[in-house]
Design an enzyme around this catalytic site. Structure first.
Site, PDB file in Angstrom:
ATOM      1  N   LYS A 126      88.854  10.902 -98.562  1.00 40.36           N
ATOM      2  CA  LYS A 126      89.504  10.940 -97.233  1.00 40.36           C
ATOM      3  C   LYS A 126      91.016  10.733 -97.334  1.00 40.36           C
ATOM      4  CE  LYS A 126      85.487   9.403 -94.549  1.00 40.36           C
ATOM      5  NZ  LYS A 126      84.551   8.980 -95.619  1.00 40.36           N
TER       6      LYS A 126
HETATM    7  P1  BMP Z   1      74.750   6.212 -94.915  1.00 45.46           P
HETATM    8  O1  BMP Z   1      73.777   7.412 -94.926  1.00 45.46           O
HETATM    9  O2  BMP Z   1      74.309   5.114 -95.816  1.00 45.46           O
HETATM   10  O3  BMP Z   1      75.086   5.757 -93.535  1.00 45.46           O
HETATM   11  O4  BMP Z   1      76.098   6.732 -95.612  1.00 45.46           O
HETATM   12  C1  BMP Z   1      76.932   7.706 -95.043  1.00 45.46           C
HETATM   13  C2  BMP Z   1      78.003   8.113 -96.017  1.00 45.46           C
HETATM   14  O5  BMP Z   1      78.810   9.127 -95.420  1.00 45.46           O
HETATM   15  C3  BMP Z   1      78.950   7.004 -96.407  1.00 45.46           C
HETATM   16  O6  BMP Z   1      79.352   7.233 -97.755  1.00 45.46           O
HETATM   17  C4  BMP Z   1      80.132   7.175 -95.475  1.00 45.46           C
HETATM   18  O7  BMP Z   1      81.338   6.733 -96.087  1.00 45.46           O
HETATM   19  C5  BMP Z   1      80.150   8.677 -95.272  1.00 45.46           C
HETATM   20  N1  BMP Z   1      80.663   9.149 -93.971  1.00 45.46           N
HETATM   21  C6  BMP Z   1      80.057   8.809 -92.769  1.00 45.46           C
HETATM   22  O8  BMP Z   1      79.079   8.055 -92.750  1.00 45.46           O
HETATM   23  N2  BMP Z   1      80.558   9.315 -91.599  1.00 45.46           N
HETATM   24  C7  BMP Z   1      81.634  10.138 -91.539  1.00 45.46           C
HETATM   25  O9  BMP Z   1      82.011  10.573 -90.471  1.00 45.46           O
HETATM   26  C8  BMP Z   1      82.247  10.497 -92.749  1.00 45.46           C
HETATM   27  C9  BMP Z   1      81.753  10.005 -93.952  1.00 45.46           C
HETATM   28  O10 BMP Z   1      82.316  10.374 -95.085  1.00 45.46           O
END
Ligand code: BMP
Length: 261
Positions: free
Chosen positions: A93
């Protein structure tokens, strides 16, 4: 509405090597699953990636959460990518001026451009951020995703901001390969380029949240909203059996895709 393009059709239209490779990998492995292996132990991360590798088209990393990093770890990661045939997306990002992101992308401890195929950026600074990242990545056949939307509650990436990412993407068809998006069908109609990929985080078979703003959608509804690649973190790595969970998400995502064609 125009018919949804298959991954094969999108691959044929792709103007960027990394994007073509992503679609070809998805088709070859029958997988639109990207796992976010957000564990802090480097050793555990590598072991889990080796387990779930057969099920993913793309590994999403957060290199700055790992407890150990060196060139050997980078090599282990790229070896796993080759062994299991997946791309590596470092979810860095970037959000600074062009000149700074050149160094953040290529230099420092992480040397992200040496081992990742895909990175992402916010367009908050304006299009100069894309010019800077492109200076590093284009000649090495890398691709860039723009954060058009976020999955978190109260996100400010919406409306005209989201639409601006489409304009920046259309101006950089050689390097911008698509978007981080949540509900792309609601805003991509003006996009000229149908090859672009939509990668969607906040995916879980059980809807809900995490108490810190994350909002989950299930694979089927995400694909129905126009997503191409589903990003799953805790749904896989916190599961009792990450490998069978990855297999389950792979199947759910692929069946959802087939049902949309
Ligand atoms: P999780 O499925 O455990 O919630 O993880 C989501 C992943 O996607 C994390 O690595 C987070 O940094 C990333 N992410 C997100 O959740 N929402 C966004 O809008 C952008 C992301 O990169």
């Amino acid at each position: 509405a125009p018919k949804r393009l298959s991954y094969e059709e999108k691959a044929a239209l792709a103007k960027n090597e990394a994007l073509k490779r992503l679609y070809n990998t998805m088709v070859a492995k029958k997988s639109n699953l990207s796992v976010a292996m957000d564990v802090n132990s480097t050793e555990k991360m590598l072991a889990l990636v080796d387990e779930i590798g057969p099920h993913i088209c793309c590994l999403k990393t957060h290199v700055d959460v790992l407890d150990v990093w060196n060139d050997g770890v980078a090599k282990s990661l790229t070896d796993l990518a080759e062994k299991h045939n997946f791309l590596i997306f470092e979810d860095r990002k970037f959000a600074d001026i062009g000149n700074t992101v050149v160094s953040q992308y290529s230099g420092g401890v992480y040397k992200i451009s040496e081992w990742s195929d895909i990175v992402n950026a916010h367009i908050v600074p304006g299009p100069g951020i894309v010019d800077g990242l492109k200076q590093v990545g284009l000649g090495q056949n890398k691709g860039l995703l723009l954060l058009a939307e976020m999955s978190s509650a109260g996100t400010m990436a919406k409306g005209s901001y989201t639409e601006e990412t489409v304009r920046v993407a259309d101006e950089n068809p050689d390097f911008v390969i698509g978007f981080i998006s949540v509900n792309p069908n609601s805003w991509t109609k003006k996009s000229k380029d149908r090859s672009l990929v939509h990668m969607t985080p906040g995916i879980k078979l059980q809807k809900g949240g995490d108490g810190l703003g994350q909002q989950y959608n299930d694979p089927k509804s995400a694909i129905a909203r126009g997503s191409d690649v589903l990003i799953v973190g805790r749904g896989v790595y916190k599961a009792e059996d990450p490998k069978s969970s990855a297999a389950e998400y792979q199947k759910a995502g692929w069946e959802a895709y087939l049902s949309e064609l």
